[in-house]
Every structure is written in structure tokens, then in C-alpha cells.
Design a protein around this motif. Sequence first.
Motif, PDB file in Angstrom:
ATOM      1  N   HIS A   1       0.825  -1.210   0.000  1.00 27.03           N
ATOM      2  CA  HIS A   1       0.000   0.000   0.000  1.00 27.03           C
ATOM      3  C   HIS A   1       0.861   1.263   0.000  1.00 27.03           C
ATOM      4  O   HIS A   1       0.503   2.258  -0.647  1.00 27.03           O
ATOM      5  CB  HIS A   1      -0.975  -0.013   1.178  1.00 27.03           C
ATOM      6  N   ALA A   2       1.988   1.240   0.685  1.00 28.17           N
ATOM      7  CA  ALA A   2       2.901   2.388   0.700  1.00 28.17           C
ATOM      8  C   ALA A   2       3.465   2.635  -0.705  1.00 28.17           C
ATOM      9  O   ALA A   2       3.540   3.779  -1.164  1.00 28.17           O
ATOM     10  CB  ALA A   2       4.029   2.161   1.699  1.00 28.17           C
ATOM     11  N   ALA A   3       3.851   1.565  -1.388  1.00 34.17           N
ATOM     12  CA  ALA A   3       4.390   1.700  -2.748  1.00 34.17           C
ATOM     13  C   ALA A   3       3.315   2.224  -3.702  1.00 34.17           C
ATOM     14  O   ALA A   3       3.589   3.067  -4.558  1.00 34.17           O
ATOM     15  CB  ALA A   3       4.943   0.364  -3.236  1.00 34.17           C
ATOM     16  N   LYS A   4       2.082   1.722  -3.551  1.00 32.03           N
ATOM     17  CA  LYS A   4       0.980   2.212  -4.389  1.00 32.03           C
ATOM     18  C   LYS A   4       0.763   3.712  -4.167  1.00 32.03           C
ATOM     19  O   LYS A   4       0.551   4.464  -5.116  1.00 32.03           O
ATOM     20  CB  LYS A   4      -0.317   1.451  -4.071  1.00 32.03           C
ATOM     21  N   GLU A   5       0.844   4.141  -2.924  1.00 32.87           N
ATOM     22  CA  GLU A   5       0.663   5.558  -2.588  1.00 32.87           C
ATOM     23  C   GLU A   5       1.796   6.406  -3.189  1.00 32.87           C
ATOM     24  O   GLU A   5       1.554   7.482  -3.739  1.00 32.87           O
ATOM     25  CB  GLU A   5       0.612   5.729  -1.059  1.00 32.87           C
ATOM     26  N   LYS A   6       3.025   5.896  -3.109  1.00 34.15           N
ATOM     27  CA  LYS A   6       4.164   6.602  -3.719  1.00 34.15           C
ATOM     28  C   LYS A   6       3.959   6.748  -5.224  1.00 34.15           C
ATOM     29  O   LYS A   6       4.217   7.805  -5.789  1.00 34.15           O
ATOM     30  CB  LYS A   6       5.474   5.850  -3.459  1.00 34.15           C
ATOM     31  N   LEU A   7       3.490   5.684  -5.864  1.00 35.97           N
ATOM     32  CA  LEU A   7       3.245   5.737  -7.315  1.00 35.97           C
ATOM     33  C   LEU A   7       2.177   6.769  -7.657  1.00 35.97           C
ATOM     34  O   LEU A   7       2.293   7.477  -8.662  1.00 35.97           O
ATOM     35  CB  LEU A   7       2.839   4.361  -7.852  1.00 35.97           C
ATOM     36  N   ARG A   8       1.142   6.858  -6.827  1.00 30.00           N
ATOM     37  CA  ARG A   8       0.101   7.872  -7.061  1.00 30.00           C
ATOM     38  C   ARG A   8       0.709   9.274  -7.002  1.00 30.00           C
ATOM     39  O   ARG A   8       0.405  10.130  -7.832  1.00 30.00           O
ATOM     40  CB  ARG A   8      -1.027   7.737  -6.044  1.00 30.00           C
ATOM     41  N   HIS A   9       1.572   9.520  -6.010  1.00 28.26           N
ATOM     42  CA  HIS A   9       2.214  10.836  -5.881  1.00 28.26           C
ATOM     43  C   HIS A   9       3.127  11.117  -7.080  1.00 28.26           C
ATOM     44  O   HIS A   9       3.141  12.241  -7.602  1.00 28.26           O
ATOM     45  CB  HIS A   9       3.011  10.931  -4.582  1.00 28.26           C
ATOM     46  N   ILE A  10       3.873  10.126  -7.490  1.00 30.98           N
ATOM     47  CA  ILE A  10       4.768  10.285  -8.649  1.00 30.98           C
ATOM     48  C   ILE A  10       3.954  10.587  -9.900  1.00 30.98           C
ATOM     49  O   ILE A  10       4.288  11.504 -10.655  1.00 30.98           O
ATOM     50  CB  ILE A  10       5.651   9.028  -8.847  1.00 30.98           C
ATOM     51  N   ASP A  11       2.887   9.830 -10.127  1.00 36.77           N
ATOM     52  CA  ASP A  11       2.052  10.054 -11.309  1.00 36.77           C
ATOM     53  C   ASP A  11       1.420  11.445 -11.295  1.00 36.77           C
ATOM     54  O   ASP A  11       1.340  12.108 -12.328  1.00 36.77           O
ATOM     55  CB  ASP A  11       0.966   8.976 -11.430  1.00 36.77           C
TER      56      ASP A  11
END
Length: 182
Positions: A56-66
Motif C-alpha cells: 500500500h505504501a508503494a501504491k501511494e508513492k506511485l500515485r504521488h509520482i504520477d
Amino acid sequence: MKENEQMRQNEPMNPRGYDELLKEFKYLKDVEKPRVNREKQRAAELGDRSENAEYHAAKEKLRHIDKRLFYLNSMIEKAQIIDPSVLDHSRTHFGATITIMDINTEEEFSYTICGTLESEPENGLISVHSPLARAMLGKEEGDEFSVHLPSGRKSYEVTEITYIDIFSLKKNIRTETDYGYK
């Protein structure tokens, strides 16, 4: 200005500001996003995703990056690259450093008009879209102008117009470590 026109509004920036924008975009796209994708993949391999904090942390990081990539891409598309060093410095324009005097208090202030991503209001670098910058554009030394600011209506006189490289005035220049989502 209509909403569609405002969305397509050009974003003035100097050549180095544009290079910095591209550098961050490329770093996030080519380095950071693939790294976080690998983190997400490794976390997914650990099993149950519903209780997997790393996943879930990695998914959240990807959302911020996108989100950041989307914003940077829109700024790249709207970029209007201006080299202020070659402009006429007899009038206030993008990239000019302007010294103004408050007509009521005789207090002096210096501001440099720059792009949105280059601005640091606390250091005198103000966005070309700010009310103060818009009021100063086109003015010459000796011109007076008034502007509505959050503190009320102010009147100023332009006392000096010079050119100083924006990046020599910046205090907060981002680096690759600032782009990351570690």
C-alpha cells in the motif's frame, strides 16, 4: 479569461528553469517510478495485499509520482522559454529585477519576476502571474503604479530596473534527492 484559455495559458520560464523541469520529469519517469514499481512488485509477492503495508505504501508513492509527472508534463507543454538576459532592460519584463519604493512609507523592496516553478516569494522571486508582477510589467524607472495586495491597496514607484540571473538569486534549487519518494 475563460477556463479553457486559462488552462492553456503559457508558462514563462528561463532556459535553466526549463532544463530543471525536464531533469525532474526524466528522473521521476526513468528512475523513481521504475524503482517504486519494483518495490510494489516485491511487496505484492509477499502475499495477502489487503494487510500488506509495504504494498500500500508503494501504491501511494506511485500515485504521488504520477500526479507530479502529470503536473510537470502540463508545465512542459505550456512552457514559453524566455531568455531575459537578451531583453531590453529599460522596461519591466519577465526576468527583470525591479526595485520599487512604497510611495507612502518610502520603504524600498526588490523583486525579480520569474516563472511559477522558479518563484520563491520569501526571497524576492515572484511569479509573473502574481498581482504585483502583473502591475509592474511594462513600467519604466520613475513610473508609479497601484496594486491591490492582501494587505490592501498600495502605491509604488519604480526606482530601478536591472537584470540579475534568477538562479543566482534562488535559495531553494531542487536536486534528485528532492525529487525522490523514498
